[in-house]
Design a protein around this motif. Structure first.
Motif, PDB file in Angstrom:
ATOM      1  N   ALA A   1      29.370  21.945  55.319  1.00  0.00           N
ATOM      2  CA  ALA A   1      29.306  22.655  54.033  1.00  0.00           C
ATOM      3  C   ALA A   1      30.108  23.954  54.031  1.00  0.00           C
ATOM      4  CB  ALA A   1      27.851  22.929  53.652  1.00  0.00           C
ATOM      5  N   LEU A   2      31.279  23.911  54.680  1.00  0.00           N
ATOM      6  CA  LEU A   2      32.149  25.090  54.706  1.00  0.00           C
ATOM      7  C   LEU A   2      33.500  24.813  54.051  1.00  0.00           C
ATOM      8  CD1 LEU A   2      31.410  26.398  58.314  1.00  0.00           C
ATOM      9  CD2 LEU A   2      30.716  27.441  56.148  1.00  0.00           C
ATOM     10  N   GLY A   3      33.572  23.726  53.306  1.00  0.00           N
ATOM     11  CA  GLY A   3      34.820  23.358  52.649  1.00  0.00           C
ATOM     12  C   GLY A   3      35.289  21.988  53.092  1.00  0.00           C
ATOM     13  N   LEU A   4      35.812  21.224  52.149  1.00  0.00           N
ATOM     14  CA  LEU A   4      36.243  19.857  52.414  1.00  0.00           C
ATOM     15  C   LEU A   4      37.725  19.704  52.121  1.00  0.00           C
ATOM     16  CD1 LEU A   4      33.269  18.086  50.602  1.00  0.00           C
ATOM     17  CD2 LEU A   4      33.485  18.541  53.055  1.00  0.00           C
ATOM     18  N   ASN A   5      38.291  18.597  52.575  1.00  0.00           N
ATOM     19  CA  ASN A   5      39.687  18.321  52.214  1.00  0.00           C
ATOM     20  C   ASN A   5      39.749  17.985  50.718  1.00  0.00           C
ATOM     21  OD1 ASN A   5      39.739  15.329  51.698  1.00  0.00           O
ATOM     22  ND2 ASN A   5      39.080  15.224  53.816  1.00  0.00           N
ATOM     23  N   PRO A   6      40.921  18.024  50.117  1.00  0.00           N
ATOM     24  CA  PRO A   6      41.009  17.866  48.651  1.00  0.00           C
ATOM     25  C   PRO A   6      40.330  16.616  48.102  1.00  0.00           C
ATOM     26  CG  PRO A   6      43.077  18.700  49.490  1.00  0.00           C
ATOM     27  CD  PRO A   6      42.232  18.380  50.692  1.00  0.00           C
TER      28      PRO A   6
ATOM     29  N   VAL B   1      55.474  15.469  46.939  1.00  0.00           N
ATOM     30  CA  VAL B   1      54.532  14.561  46.269  1.00  0.00           C
ATOM     31  C   VAL B   1      53.128  14.740  46.815  1.00  0.00           C
ATOM     32  CG1 VAL B   1      53.923  12.151  45.897  1.00  0.00           C
ATOM     33  CG2 VAL B   1      56.294  12.875  45.671  1.00  0.00           C
ATOM     34  N   ARG B   2      52.998  14.800  48.148  1.00  0.00           N
ATOM     35  CA  ARG B   2      51.666  14.951  48.741  1.00  0.00           C
ATOM     36  C   ARG B   2      51.033  16.273  48.323  1.00  0.00           C
ATOM     37  NH1 ARG B   2      49.427  13.845  54.845  1.00  0.00           N
ATOM     38  NH2 ARG B   2      47.408  14.782  54.495  1.00  0.00           N
ATOM     39  N   THR B   3      51.821  17.342  48.355  1.00  0.00           N
ATOM     40  CA  THR B   3      51.295  18.648  47.965  1.00  0.00           C
ATOM     41  C   THR B   3      50.831  18.625  46.510  1.00  0.00           C
ATOM     42  OG1 THR B   3      52.750  19.793  49.526  1.00  0.00           O
ATOM     43  CG2 THR B   3      51.817  21.102  47.728  1.00  0.00           C
ATOM     44  N   GLY B   4      51.635  18.020  45.640  1.00  0.00           N
ATOM     45  CA  GLY B   4      51.275  17.951  44.230  1.00  0.00           C
ATOM     46  C   GLY B   4      49.998  17.161  44.001  1.00  0.00           C
ATOM     47  N   ILE B   5      49.882  16.014  44.663  1.00  0.00           N
ATOM     48  CA  ILE B   5      48.686  15.179  44.504  1.00  0.00           C
ATOM     49  C   ILE B   5      47.450  15.923  44.995  1.00  0.00           C
ATOM     50  CG2 ILE B   5      47.494  13.114  45.337  1.00  0.00           C
ATOM     51  CD1 ILE B   5      50.199  11.700  45.391  1.00  0.00           C
ATOM     52  N   GLU B   6      47.535  16.507  46.175  1.00  0.00           N
ATOM     53  CA  GLU B   6      46.362  17.133  46.761  1.00  0.00           C
ATOM     54  C   GLU B   6      45.946  18.399  46.008  1.00  0.00           C
ATOM     55  OE1 GLU B   6      46.359  17.439  50.978  1.00  0.00           O
ATOM     56  OE2 GLU B   6      46.396  15.254  51.195  1.00  0.00           O
ATOM     57  N   LEU B   7      46.904  19.151  45.502  1.00  0.00           N
ATOM     58  CA  LEU B   7      46.549  20.319  44.698  1.00  0.00           C
ATOM     59  C   LEU B   7      45.850  19.901  43.400  1.00  0.00           C
ATOM     60  CD1 LEU B   7      49.652  22.667  45.087  1.00  0.00           C
ATOM     61  CD2 LEU B   7      47.352  23.018  46.017  1.00  0.00           C
TER      62      LEU B   7
END
Length: 210
Positions: free
Chosen positions: A37-42, A157-163
């Motif tokens: 509970a300290l933060g998850l991936n996108p 592309v990966r950065t855009g999707i995950e953001l």
């Protein structure tokens, strides 16, 4: 019968075992980060938010989102493999199993350990299932398909999707924190470090004397 022939016959079993093992570890790593509970991936930020809003289990939401993303492959002309389908099914079961076995801790030291352990385990798991080369996961295929169709780099592309996924998940109430940052910074180097140890290589062909 020579060793190369034996190795070739065993390869499908070994590859399937590594695929299932890697995906199981991936689901377990997700469960550990959720419990930290300290933060998850996108993507897991989105999964958590949808789980809380729908009442469905985290694993079931993971599988349903994966299936929806897989439908996006159709216009991108991506072809799934056995690893693609296994990705949806095995991870969903593994993450729910981990959440059932691991109780939410109260001590901050334990939460930090779960978060860091989850990130490292995720790096190993990612390398393990990618290295076996039996088909990309739904989210990875979406990334490569969009890159191929748009001409943009994988990085962009990966950065855009995950953001975008992270923003939607956060707006819906998903957990974003230090673990999100640690994951973003560490997952690439960790996966790269583990890949040489788990990448499958086809047995060398045998030659027969004339």
């Amino acid at each position: 019968m020579d060793l190369n022939t034996v190795s070739a016959r065993r390869s499908p079993v070994r590859r399937l075992a590594q695929l299932v093992g890697g995906l199981t570890l991936y689901g377990a790593s997700m469960g550990l980060m959720v419990r930290g509970a300290l933060g998850l991936n996108p993507w897991d930020t989105l999964h958590e938010a949808l789980s809380e809003r729908t009442g469905l289990t985290f694993g079931l939401v993971t599988g349903l989102v994966g299936a929806v993303v897989l439908l996006c492959w159709v216009p991108l002309r991506q072809r799934p493999g056995i690893g693609t389908v296994a990705n949806i099914l095995v991870i969903a079961v593994a993450v729910d199993g981990t959440l059932a076995l691991v109780d939410p801790p109260e001590a901050m030291a334990v939460r930090i350990a779960l978060m860091l352990g989850g990130v490292v385990l995720n790096g190993l798991a990612t390398a393990t299932y990618i290295g076996i080369r039996l088909g990309a996961g739904p989210r990875d295929g979406l990334m490569t398909g969009l890159a191929a169709r748009t001409g943009l780099s994988i990085r962009v592309v990966r950065t855009g999707i995950e953001l975008a996924v992270l923003a939607v998940g956060w707006l819906l109430g998903g957990t974003v924190g230090v673990g999100t940052v640690v994951y973003a910074l560490a997952i690439g180097p960790l996966t790269q470090a583990f890949l040489p140890w788990v990448t499958w290589r086809a047995p060398a062909p045998t030659t027969t004397a004339a």
